[in-house]
Structures are given as structure tokens and as C-alpha cells.
Design a protein around this motif. Structure first.
Motif, PDB file in Angstrom:
ATOM      1  N   LEU A  11       0.873  -1.182   0.000  1.00  0.00           N
ATOM      2  CA  LEU A  11       0.000   0.000   0.000  1.00  0.00           C
ATOM      3  C   LEU A  11       0.902   1.221   0.000  1.00  0.00           C
ATOM      4  CD1 LEU A  11      -2.864  -0.522   2.616  1.00  0.00           C
ATOM      5  CD2 LEU A  11      -3.073  -0.302   0.126  1.00  0.00           C
ATOM      6  N   LYS A  19      -3.837   4.479   4.250  1.00  0.00           N
ATOM      7  CA  LYS A  19      -3.191   3.157   4.183  1.00  0.00           C
ATOM      8  C   LYS A  19      -3.650   2.267   5.341  1.00  0.00           C
ATOM      9  CE  LYS A  19       1.017   4.892   4.230  1.00  0.00           C
ATOM     10  NZ  LYS A  19       0.664   6.333   4.357  1.00  0.00           N
ATOM     11  N   GLN A  22      -7.446   1.337   5.012  1.00  0.00           N
ATOM     12  CA  GLN A  22      -7.692   0.290   4.010  1.00  0.00           C
ATOM     13  C   GLN A  22      -7.057  -1.032   4.457  1.00  0.00           C
ATOM     14  OE1 GLN A  22      -9.871   0.613   1.554  1.00  0.00           O
ATOM     15  NE2 GLN A  22     -10.172   2.684   2.325  1.00  0.00           N
ATOM     16  N   ASP A  90       2.475  -1.979   4.564  1.00  0.00           N
ATOM     17  CA  ASP A  90       1.853  -0.653   4.719  1.00  0.00           C
ATOM     18  C   ASP A  90       2.938   0.312   5.190  1.00  0.00           C
ATOM     19  OD1 ASP A  90       0.729   1.553   6.025  1.00  0.00           O
ATOM     20  OD2 ASP A  90      -0.646   0.387   7.255  1.00  0.00           O
ATOM     21  N   VAL A 215     -10.344  -0.931  -4.119  1.00  0.00           N
ATOM     22  CA  VAL A 215      -9.211  -1.779  -3.714  1.00  0.00           C
ATOM     23  C   VAL A 215      -9.543  -3.254  -3.961  1.00  0.00           C
ATOM     24  CG1 VAL A 215      -7.890  -2.564  -1.700  1.00  0.00           C
ATOM     25  CG2 VAL A 215      -8.250  -0.121  -2.070  1.00  0.00           C
TER      26      VAL A 215
END
Ligand code: AP5
Length: 224
Positions: A11, A19, A22, A90, A215
Motif C-alpha cells: 500500500l 493506508k 484500508q 503498509d 481496492v
């Protein structure tokens, strides 16, 4: 090279682009282990480890922690047994050097990234998001005082823990984090575009669940 059905995901996005927000949803849907270098470094700071002591002064200033420190953390975490079917990175990589070292690390294990998902959000929205962000001290769940508030102010919906504001979310540090992102991390967009694995999800002015729809299209292979 990725093995069949592996989802080895990065991400990518500016501070406040969503980030972490999600990542929570991706983990719940796809069961991928969530590897956040920011969370790992904050845990090291809280634990008073040598890595934490070294990282703290960079984090407090909104600067990147030296590549060597972060790569060491990621290398150790990827070697754990739960990453065999995929993982969600992430906040890493954040420099070209980190990206090249990650490629080499994965190639040594006969693996490769499958998706790099860039969350694209206009800069003025990023500052507003970070100013209103709150996190649970106990379980780490993220909220926003306006866009995603808890049912009871200051209290986590999930575990009842106290909500707090991150030390690096003050406006001056946020502005520096955004400048550091533009200078050191944004070049990764072209790096991954050149490798054919970059997907961009527009994240501005949208609810987190709407961004997540995009996504999932990417991760399920319905979007380019
Ligand atoms: P890190 O913890 O990774 O922070 P960051 O990249 O600055 O990102 P943030 O966590 O601030 O934002 P986010 O994109 O996760 O947004 P969120 O989902 O919370 O890194 C911190 C520091 O550690 C760095 O500055 C550096 O010093 C060091 N570090 C970490 N990794 C490193 C590395 N690889 N190399 C070197 N140093 C490293 O969302 C923000 C807010 O917006 C929330 O309140 C959320 O509720 C809200 N929101 C989210 N999505 C939406 C939406 N669609 N609409 C409205 N509101 C939304």
C-alpha cells in the motif's frame, strides 16, 4: 516471481491517504498479515528498544528512519511463518533503496510483489484527515473525529479503550512528512509503474468503504 494465488501487496500513499484504514479492511477480507513499518517502529519506541531509541528522533521530526533500520525490521517480519500465502506491506518501501532491497529479498525466496496499490488523495484533504485522526490506545483501531467518529467521543467502539492523537500529527510535523513523502517516496510510483504492478485507487473525498470497493476490484483482478 509470485507463486499462484499469492497476494504480495504494497500500500503506497502519502501520510493520511488511508493506508492504515484500508489495511484494516484488506486484512479482514483477505486474511493477509498486516506489516506496517510505522506500527512496528512505534512499538519499538514504546518498548524502549535500541531500534526504538534510534527511530524516535526521526519520527518525532517527521523524517524517515534510516533504510538499514527499517529493512532489518521487514526482513525479520517476512521470515515469520504466516507470510507464505501473501502479505500486506503498509508504509514500506518508502525510498527507492528500500524498494530495491525488498525486490532482492523476495527474489532470493523465489517470490515477487503482485500488487502495488497507490492511494491518491489531494494534499489539502491529507492535512484535514491527519488533524482529526484518533487511535485506540488498546487495540489500535483508527477513527476520524468528523469522517469516521466513534459512537462515544474518545472511546473505542471495539474494545472501549481510550482514543489518543499521534505525536507526529501536529500541523508542522505533518507538513514536513508530506514534503518528505514528495521528495523520497513519490518516485516509487514511477518505479512500480515501470514494473507493471502499479494500480491507483482514487481516495479523495470518498468514504473509506467506497475506496475499499476500488481496492477489492484491484485485488480480485477486475481493475487494471
Ligand atoms: P506511518 O505510521 O507509516 O505513517 P504515514 O505513512 O505518515 O501514514 P499515516 O499512518 O499517517 O496515514 P495513513 O495513510 O495510514 O492514513 P490513515 O488510514 O490513518 O509512519 C510514521 C513514521 O514512521 C514516518 O514518518 C517515519 O518516521 C517512520 N517510518 C515508517 N515507515 C518507514 C519506512 N519504510 N522508512 C523510513 N521511515 C519509516 O487515515 C488518516 C485519517 O483519515 C484517519 O483519521 C482516517 O479515519 C481518515 N480517513 C481514511 N480514509 C478516509 C477516507 N476515504 N475519507 C475520509 N477520511 C478518511
Amino acid at each position: 516471481m509470485a507463486r499462484p494465488r499469492e497476494r504480495n501487496v504494497v500500500l503506497l500513499g502519502a501520510p493520511g491517504s488511508g493506508k492504515g484504514t484500508q489495511a484494516e479492511r484488506i486484512v479482514a477480507r483477505y486474511g493477509l498479515p498486516h506489516i506496517s513499518t510505522g506500527d512496528m517502529l512505534r512499538a519499538a519506541v514504546a518498548g524502549g528498544t535500541e531500534t526504538g531509541r534510534e527511530a524516535k528522533r526521526y519520527m518525532d521530526a517527521g523524517e524517515l528512519v534510516p533504510d538499514e533500520v527499517v529493512i532489518g525490521c521487514v526482513r525479520e517480519r517476512l521470515a515469520e511463518g504466516d507470510t507464505g500465502d501473501g502479505f500486506l506491506l503498509d508504509g514500506f518501501p518508502r525510498t527507492i533503496d528500500q524498494a530495491e532491497r525488498l525486490d532482492a529479498l523476495l527474489a532470493d525466496a523465489g517470490r515477487g510483489l503482485t500488487h502495488v496499490i497507490q492511494l491518491d488523495v489531494p494534499e489539502d484533504e491529507l492535512v484535514e484527515r491527519l488533524a482529526g485522526r484518533r487511535l485506540c490506545r488498546v487495540c489500535g483501531k483508527g477513527y476520524h473525529v468528523v469522517f469516521d467518529p466513534p459512537a462515544r467521543e474518545g472511546v473505542c467502539d471495539v474494545c472501549g479503550g481510550e482514543l489518543y492523537q499521534r505525536a507526529d500529527d501536529d500541523e508542522a510535523t505533518v507538513r514536513n512528512r508530506l514534503a518528505v513523502y514528495r521528495a523520497q517516496t513519490e518516485p516509487l510510483v514511477e518505479y512500480y509503474r515501470g514494473r507493471g504492478i502499479l494500480h491507483t485507487a482514487s481516495g479523495g473525498g470518498k468514504l473509506p468503504d467506497e475506496v475499499f470497493e476500488r481496492v477489492t476490484e484491484i485485488l480480485d483482478g477486475a481493475a487494471s
